[in-house]
Design an enzyme around this catalytic site. Structure first.
Site, PDB file in Angstrom:
ATOM      1  N   LYS A 151       1.067  -1.176  -0.013  1.00 28.61           N
ATOM      2  CA  LYS A 151      -0.014  -0.008   0.052  1.00 28.61           C
ATOM      3  C   LYS A 151       1.009   1.158  -0.034  1.00 28.61           C
ATOM      4  CE  LYS A 151      -2.455  -1.303   3.735  1.00 28.61           C
ATOM      5  NZ  LYS A 151      -3.577  -1.220   4.856  1.00 28.61           N
TER       6      LYS A 151
ATOM      7  N   LYS B  17       2.757   2.033   2.707  1.00 30.68           N
ATOM      8  CA  LYS B  17       3.026   2.483   3.824  1.00 30.68           C
ATOM      9  C   LYS B  17       3.806   1.969   4.806  1.00 30.68           C
ATOM     10  CE  LYS B  17      -1.523   3.604   6.348  1.00 30.68           C
ATOM     11  NZ  LYS B  17      -2.517   3.351   7.085  1.00 30.68           N
TER      12      LYS B  17
HETATM   13  N1  CTP Z   1      -9.175   6.386  12.723  1.00 27.47           N
HETATM   14  C1  CTP Z   1     -10.088   7.337  13.236  1.00 27.47           C
HETATM   15  N2  CTP Z   1      -9.688   8.388  13.723  1.00 27.47           N
HETATM   16  C2  CTP Z   1      -8.306   8.776  13.843  1.00 27.47           C
HETATM   17  C3  CTP Z   1      -7.530   7.948  13.103  1.00 27.47           C
HETATM   18  C4  CTP Z   1      -8.046   6.721  12.635  1.00 27.47           C
HETATM   19  O1  CTP Z   1     -11.357   6.944  13.695  1.00 27.47           O
HETATM   20  N3  CTP Z   1      -8.110   9.991  14.174  1.00 27.47           N
HETATM   21  C5  CTP Z   1      -9.681   5.106  12.118  1.00 27.47           C
HETATM   22  C6  CTP Z   1      -9.615   4.904  10.580  1.00 27.47           C
HETATM   23  O2  CTP Z   1     -10.613   5.820  10.190  1.00 27.47           O
HETATM   24  C7  CTP Z   1      -9.556   3.478  10.563  1.00 27.47           C
HETATM   25  C8  CTP Z   1      -8.945   2.729  12.044  1.00 27.47           C
HETATM   26  O3  CTP Z   1      -8.829   3.945  12.560  1.00 27.47           O
HETATM   27  O4  CTP Z   1     -11.111   2.855  10.450  1.00 27.47           O
HETATM   28  C9  CTP Z   1      -7.548   2.333  11.552  1.00 27.47           C
HETATM   29  O5  CTP Z   1      -6.700   3.585  10.926  1.00 27.47           O
HETATM   30  P1  CTP Z   1      -5.493   3.520  10.417  1.00 27.47           P
HETATM   31  O6  CTP Z   1      -5.246   3.848   8.909  1.00 27.47           O
HETATM   32  O7  CTP Z   1      -4.502   2.359  11.015  1.00 27.47           O
HETATM   33  O8  CTP Z   1      -5.009   4.844  11.481  1.00 27.47           O
HETATM   34  P2  CTP Z   1      -4.446   6.344  11.014  1.00 27.47           P
HETATM   35  O9  CTP Z   1      -4.037   6.948  12.140  1.00 27.47           O
HETATM   36  O10 CTP Z   1      -5.614   7.224  10.125  1.00 27.47           O
HETATM   37  O11 CTP Z   1      -3.109   5.898  10.093  1.00 27.47           O
HETATM   38  P3  CTP Z   1      -2.419   6.700   8.685  1.00 27.47           P
HETATM   39  O12 CTP Z   1      -2.307   8.268   9.189  1.00 27.47           O
HETATM   40  O13 CTP Z   1      -1.268   6.064   8.597  1.00 27.47           O
HETATM   41  O14 CTP Z   1      -3.665   6.632   7.711  1.00 27.47           O
END
Ligand code: CTP
Length: 152
Positions: free
Chosen positions: A45, A47
Site C-alpha cells: 500500500k 505505507k
Molecule cells: N481512525 C479514526 N480516527 C483517527 C485515526 C484513525 O477513527 N483520528 C480510524 C480509521 O478511520 C480506521 C482505523 O482507525 O478505520 C485504523 O486506521 P489507520 O489507518 O490504522 O490509522 P491512521 O491514524 O488513520 O493512520 P494513517 O495516518 O497512516 O492513515
C-alpha cells in the site's frame, strides 16, 4: 442473535482515534473482529510502519472491546472474511467513505466519523521532526568543538 462486526486497519503507533473507532464499532454488535494489515501488505500500500505487525496485533488483541484479531494480507480478502465469520456489519472510518460500498451485497456497511486532530501519519511526522532537531544538535556540537579548537 448477537451481531458480528468487522473492521480493518494498520493501527501503527496506537492512539486515541484507534481506540475510539474500535469502541464505537463495538456499540453496533456483540463480537468485534479486527483485521490488522501485515507489514508486507502495508509495503504494497506504500505505507511504512514503525511498530512491527506482531506488536500491533498484540496491542489490538488486548483492547477490551476487541474479540478476535485476524491478519489483513490483501484487498481481496474482505468478502471471504465476511462469509467466513458470518459478519453482519462492516465498519470503517469515514476517511474510507463509499470505498467499500461493494460489500453491501454481503452485509451492512457503515462509515464512522474519525477522531479529529490525530493520525499515525501525524505522529510519524512529529517523530521525524524530533530526529531532525537531534541532527541539528549534533551539528551545533560540531561547530562548538571547532570554535573551541580555534580559540585554544
Ligand atoms: N481512525 C479514526 N480516527 C483517527 C485515526 C484513525 O477513527 N483520528 C480510524 C480509521 O478511520 C480506521 C482505523 O482507525 O478505520 C485504523 O486506521 P489507520 O489507518 O490504522 O490509522 P491512521 O491514524 O488513520 O493512520 P494513517 O495516518 O497512516 O492513515
Amino acid at each position: 442473535m448477537g451481531k458480528t462486526i468487522l473492521t480493518y486497519g494498520t493501527f501503527d503507533l496506537f492512539h486515541i482515534g484507534h481506540l475510539k473507532i474500535l469502541q464505537n464499532a463495538k456499540k453496533y454488535g456483540d463480537k468485534l473482529i479486527v483485521g490488522i494489515s501485515t507489514d508486507e501488505f502495508n509495503k504494497e500500500k506504500g505505507k511504512k510502519t514503525i511498530i512491527p505487525f506482531e506488536q500491533r496485533k498484540e496491542i489490538v488483541e488486548n483492547i477490551k472491546c476487541v474479540d478476535i484479531v485476524i491478519e489483513e494480507n490483501s484487498w481481496e480478502q474482505k468478502i471471504e472474511d465476511i462469509k467466513k465469520y458470518s459478519v453482519d456489519i462492516f465498519i470503517m472510518g469515514d476517511d474510507w467513505k463509499n470505498e467499500f460500498d461493494n460489500l453491501k451485497d454481503y452485509c451492512e456497511v457503515k462509515y464512522l466519523s474519525r477522531t479529529k486532530g490525530i493520525s499515525s501519519t501525524q505522529l510519524k511526522s512529529v517523530l521525524n521532526r524530533v530526529s531532525v532537531s537531534k541532527n541539528e544538535l549534533l551539528q551545533a556540537f560540531d561547530i562548538l568543538e571547532r570554535l573551541k579548537q580555534d580559540f585554544a
